[in-house]
Design an enzyme around this catalytic site. Structure first.
Site, PDB file in Angstrom:
ATOM      1  N   ARG A   1      30.118   5.698  32.636  1.00 11.42           N
ATOM      2  CA  ARG A   1      30.978   4.529  32.401  1.00 11.42           C
ATOM      3  C   ARG A   1      31.919   4.786  31.226  1.00 11.42           C
ATOM      4  O   ARG A   1      33.094   4.394  31.256  1.00 11.42           O
ATOM      5  CB  ARG A   1      30.107   3.288  32.139  1.00 11.42           C
ATOM      6  CG  ARG A   1      30.915   2.074  31.682  1.00 11.42           C
ATOM      7  CD  ARG A   1      30.057   0.841  31.569  1.00 11.42           C
ATOM      8  NE  ARG A   1      30.762  -0.284  30.988  1.00 11.42           N
ATOM      9  CZ  ARG A   1      30.194  -1.453  30.712  1.00 11.42           C
ATOM     10  NH1 ARG A   1      28.922  -1.656  30.995  1.00 11.42           N
ATOM     11  NH2 ARG A   1      30.891  -2.438  30.181  1.00 11.42           N
TER      12      ARG A   1
ATOM     13  N   CYS B   1      27.405 -11.469  42.043  1.00 11.78           N
ATOM     14  CA  CYS B   1      28.040 -11.228  40.748  1.00 11.78           C
ATOM     15  C   CYS B   1      27.861 -12.487  39.921  1.00 11.78           C
ATOM     16  O   CYS B   1      27.746 -13.583  40.474  1.00 11.78           O
ATOM     17  CB  CYS B   1      29.529 -10.948  40.955  1.00 11.78           C
ATOM     18  SG  CYS B   1      30.416 -10.729  39.404  1.00 11.78           S
TER      19      CYS B   1
ATOM     20  N   TYR C   1      38.613 -11.701  34.816  1.00 14.78           N
ATOM     21  CA  TYR C   1      39.208 -10.400  35.161  1.00 14.78           C
ATOM     22  C   TYR C   1      40.693 -10.475  35.513  1.00 14.78           C
ATOM     23  O   TYR C   1      41.356  -9.438  35.624  1.00 14.78           O
ATOM     24  CB  TYR C   1      38.421  -9.721  36.296  1.00 14.78           C
ATOM     25  CG  TYR C   1      37.104  -9.157  35.801  1.00 14.78           C
ATOM     26  CD1 TYR C   1      36.944  -7.803  35.572  1.00 14.78           C
ATOM     27  CD2 TYR C   1      36.026  -9.997  35.516  1.00 14.78           C
ATOM     28  CE1 TYR C   1      35.750  -7.277  35.092  1.00 14.78           C
ATOM     29  CE2 TYR C   1      34.825  -9.499  35.036  1.00 14.78           C
ATOM     30  CZ  TYR C   1      34.693  -8.137  34.832  1.00 14.78           C
ATOM     31  OH  TYR C   1      33.510  -7.632  34.345  1.00 14.78           O
TER      32      TYR C   1
END
Ligand code: G6P
Length: 442
Positions: free
Chosen positions: A97, A172, A253
């Site tokens: 990541r 999510c 986001y």
């Protein structure tokens, strides 16, 4: 009370205790008892797995919940007899990541875990491993529901639905986070709110908002009530005005798309100030968390876990499991096959949408069309996602290039080619599916 057997793949994750806290609450509420919890992880993760297994056993013992906890470093035996399987793996761990977040910065693009080139690299690494898990679920416990929390959640879920026969849906914590954030801004209990949600994972939008069943969307959008919420998701007051005009409430986001220049500026500042990217920060948080999990005197969820981003993921997973186990219809925002529920997107792609879950699993609820000012972005991102799934499955470098050049944060041939070269090189040990790595023409 109904009982279930639950297997968690990626059980050694620092997130797992939140899930166990939720399992204890469901049992205390009389919803269902998890009589067997199988925690599964890769051999390299054995130490963390054992720390988590020990800690969650202490959590259960201190609550008095009768559950057998087992840990496994092999998938198939760990899946044996499972009614539900939660997948929450991170291929390459936090180090991969970290690379995902650092590579795009070289090209002036924000480095992010799930969005943009970082999420693309994560998808290429993760899809083959996720497919392998689903195929073993098909073979070992074919009646089990597979809940995918593995990132990038929407893309991985799409691969699982298209390429396996496992009973899958994705989840999510962002949609439930949006609802909690709105409730907080309005000063009401979140249980009184319900939402219509439509879009893609990490790019979904609330298009309908109800308080005790009464439609309050228009009233809320035409007021300053959500100011605190927009501040939290880093949508400036100017963009908040535009969002209001469109009558949608985004999640956090959207910032990476609509404030992409600011996002990269902020990230560069974090790096130069020594704070680092999010992976750099999470590595430190995880080290502290594992110290707490290993401490024999700790047997309840440490508040330090709140520093991680996954808050409420266990609520989404366990609300869904509870609705399936008890066959009581329940509304939850999940990642499922579109089947026409989100207009403007293909039928067979995965969308993040309001669903009704009962004993037969989640069914998407038909939504009105997203406003044109949003729909274009969502369609473009879905196009990138479809190509990413195909590229990851086929190991096709041309499709991989095509995916990247179609991403709204890339959209430049030379940049896409350079990014792809860097990503294939940095991830070579995780990408055996890519035989050829030359990009024709570059
Ligand atoms: C949110 C997202 C997840 C993401 C997480 C990151 O919860 O929905 O997809 O993985 O944040 O949190 P972290 O603490 O790892 O930065």
């Amino acid at each position: 009370m109904k009982t279930i057997r639950l297997a968690v793949v990626g059980g050694g994750s620092s997130y797992t205790p939140e899930l166990i806290d939720g399992l204890i609450k469901r049992w205390q509420n009389g919803e269902f008892l998890t009589e067997h919890l199988a925690l599964i992880d890769i051999p390299q993760g054995k130490r963390r797995l054992e720390t988590i297994a020990g800690f969650v056993q202490r959590m259960m013992q201190s609550a008095g919940m009768p559950c057998k906890v087992t840990s496994w470093t092999e998938l198939a035996p760990g899946l044996e007899g499972a009614d539900f399987v939660i997948s929450q793996i991170r291929v390459g761990g936090m180090k991969a990541r970290q690379a995902d977040e650092h590579i795009p910065i070289k090209y002036g693009i924000v480095g992010q875990e799930t969005t943009g080139p970082g999420g693309f690299a994560c998808a290429l690494r993760t899809i083959p491993a996720a497919l392998d898990i689903a195929r073993q679920v098909e073979a070992v416990c074919p009646d089990a529901w597979l809940l995918n929390f593995t990132n990038p959640s929407g893309i991985v879920t799409e691969a699982l639905i298209k390429y396996t026969k496992a009973k899958v849906f994705g989840l999510c914590n962002v949609p439930i986070g949006i609802k909690m954030g709105i409730a907080q801004a309005l000063g009401v209990e979140h249980q009184r709110l319900s939402v219509d949600v439509s879009g893609l994972n990490h790019l979904s939008f609330v298009t309908g908002l109800y308080l005790d069943g009464t439609d309050i969307m228009e009233r809320v959008m035409n007021s300053p009530l959500l100011g605190a919420y927009f501040d939290r998701i880093k949508i400036g007051r100017d963009l908040a005005f535009f969002v209001n005009e469109l009558s949608v409430i985004p999640g956090s986001y959207l910032y990476y798309y609509w404030s992409r220049q600011k996002a990269i500026r902020d990230q560069l500042e974090d790096i130069s100030s020594g704070k680092g990217t999010r992976a750099d920060q999470v590595m430190k948080i995880e080290a502290d968390l594992f110290k707490l999990y290993a401490d024999q005197s700790v047997h309840t969820l440490p508040p330090e876990l709140k520093q991680r981003g996954g808050a409420y993921y266990s609520d989404v997973a366990l609300n869904s499991i509870s609705a399936i186990v008890r066959n009581v219809p329940h509304t939850e925002v999940l990642n499922v096959e579109n089947l026409g529920a989100v207009p403007g997107l293909p039928e067979d792609v995965v969308v993040e949408v309001t669903t009704v879950v009962d004993g037969s699993g989640p069914k998407p609820v038909a939504q009105k069309q997203l406003p044109v000012g949003i729909l274009g972005l969502v369609q473009k991102v879905k196009c990138y996602e479809q190509l990413t799934v195909e590229a990851a499955v086929e190991g096709d470098v041309v499709k991989a290039f095509s995916a990247l050049i179609n991403h709204p944060l890339v959209q430049d041939g030379e940049t896409a080619a350079n990014l792809l070269k860097d990503i294939l090189e940095a991830n070579s040990e995780f990408l055996p599916q890519f035989k050829a790595t030359e990009i024709p023409g570059f």
